[in-house]
Design an enzyme around this catalytic site. Structure first.
Site, short mmCIF file in Angstrom:
data_model
loop_
_atom_site.label_atom_id
_atom_site.label_comp_id
_atom_site.label_asym_id
_atom_site.label_seq_id
_atom_site.Cartn_x
_atom_site.Cartn_y
_atom_site.Cartn_z
N GLU A 1 0.70 5.10 0.34
CA GLU A 1 -0.62 6.37 0.93
C GLU A 1 -0.40 7.31 1.28
OE1 GLU A 1 -1.16 5.69 5.11
OE2 GLU A 1 -2.16 3.86 4.93
N ASN B 1 0.51 -1.14 -0.17
CA ASN B 1 0.21 0.23 -0.22
C ASN B 1 0.87 0.99 0.01
OD1 ASN B 1 0.66 -1.09 2.59
ND2 ASN B 1 -1.32 0.14 3.81
N GLU C 1 -3.57 -3.96 -3.16
CA GLU C 1 -3.23 -5.03 -4.00
C GLU C 1 -3.18 -5.02 -5.48
OE1 GLU C 1 -4.92 -4.73 -1.22
OE2 GLU C 1 -5.83 -6.46 -1.02
N CYS D 1 -10.24 -5.64 0.72
CA CYS D 1 -10.63 -4.36 0.25
C CYS D 1 -12.03 -4.53 -1.68
CB CYS D 1 -10.62 -3.20 0.44
SG CYS D 1 -10.41 -2.24 -1.10
N CYS E 1 -10.44 -3.35 -4.79
CA CYS E 1 -9.05 -4.91 -5.16
C CYS E 1 -9.92 -5.75 -5.52
CB CYS E 1 -8.53 -4.69 -3.91
SG CYS E 1 -7.49 -3.60 -4.03
N CYS F 1 -4.47 0.44 -2.58
CA CYS F 1 -4.03 -0.30 -1.67
C CYS F 1 -2.76 -1.33 -2.96
CB CYS F 1 -5.45 -1.39 -1.87
SG CYS F 1 -6.56 -0.77 -0.88
N1 THU Z 1 -5.06 -1.53 2.45
C1 THU Z 1 -4.47 -2.29 1.52
O1 THU Z 1 -3.39 -2.11 0.87
N2 THU Z 1 -5.47 -3.47 0.96
C2 THU Z 1 -6.70 -4.07 1.18
O2 THU Z 1 -7.34 -4.61 0.64
C3 THU Z 1 -7.22 -3.30 2.51
C4 THU Z 1 -6.05 -1.91 2.67
C5 THU Z 1 -4.87 -0.50 2.49
C6 THU Z 1 -4.47 0.40 2.54
C7 THU Z 1 -5.17 1.89 3.82
O3 THU Z 1 -3.32 2.36 3.75
C8 THU Z 1 -4.61 1.02 4.83
O4 THU Z 1 -4.63 -1.21 4.20
C9 THU Z 1 -5.11 0.86 5.86
O5 THU Z 1 -7.01 0.85 5.10
#
Ligand code: THU
Length: 135
Positions: A46, A44, A57, A89, A92, A55
Site C-alpha cells: 500500500e 499487497n 497478485e 479483484c 488482477c 495488489c
Molecule cells: N488486495 C489485493 O492485494 N488483492 C486483491 O485481489 C484485492 C485487494 C489488497 C489491496 C489493498 O491493499 C487491500 O487488499 C484492501 O483492498
C-alpha cells in the site's frame, strides 16, 4: 502435483505475512506456480497515496516477469477472511489473463483450505492479447 499445490498454498499464506498494508489492515498473499515448477510470491503493497497500492497478485506477476517467468499453471491467493473463499479483484483477473486463460486459481482461506477455480470462470468473455491480433 498434490505436493506442489500444498507448497503453493503454504507459500501464499507465508507471503500474506509480508503484506505492507498500514491503511487497510487487510493483508493479502499470492503465490504463482510457473510451468517449470518455480513458485513466485507477492503481497499487497500500500501507499499513503492510496491509489498507488499494488495488489498481491500483481506484485507476484511483476516479480515473476522480472525474474524471467511468463508461463504459469496456477496462482494461490489468500487473505484473512475466514468464512468465504475470496477471489482476486477485477483488475488482477485482467492482469492474470494476459498470461493465458486456462490456468488454475486457488482461492485460499487462512486455514489453508481452498476452492479451485479457473481464470476463465473468474473472468468470462475476457479481453485478451489474442483480440489485438484480430484487427
Ligand atoms: N488486495 C489485493 O492485494 N488483492 C486483491 O485481489 C484485492 C485487494 C489488497 C489491496 C489493498 O491493499 C487491500 O487488499 C484492501 O483492498
Amino acid at each position: 502435483m498434490a505436493d506442489k499445490v500444498k507448497e503453493l498454498i503454504s507459500k501464499c499464506l507465508q507471503a500474506r505475512d509480508m503484506a505492507y498494508c498500514p491503511y487497510s489492515s487487510f493483508p493479502v498473499g499470492a503465490a504463482l506456480l510457473t510451468t517449470d515448477g518455480a513458485i513466485i510470491t507477492g503481497c499487497n503493497v500500500e501507499n499513503a497515496s492510496y491509489g498507488l497500492t499494488v495488489c498481491a497478485e500483481r506484485t507476484a506477476v511483476q516479480r515473476a516477469v522480472a525474474e524471467g517467468h511468463t508461463h504459469f499453471t496456477a496462482i494461490a491467493v489468500t487473505c484473512d477472511v475466514k468464512d468465504s473463499f475470496v477471489g482476486p479483484c477485477g483488475a488482477c483477473r485482467q492482469v492474470l489473463m494476459e498470461f493465458g486463460s486456462e490456468w488454475t486459481v486457488y482461492l485460499t482461506k487462512p486455514d489453508g483450505s481452498y476452492k479451485e477455480s479457473s481464470l476463465t470462470e473468474l473472468l468470462p468473455s475476457a479481453f485478451s492479447p489474442a483480440h489485438l491480433a484480430k484487427n
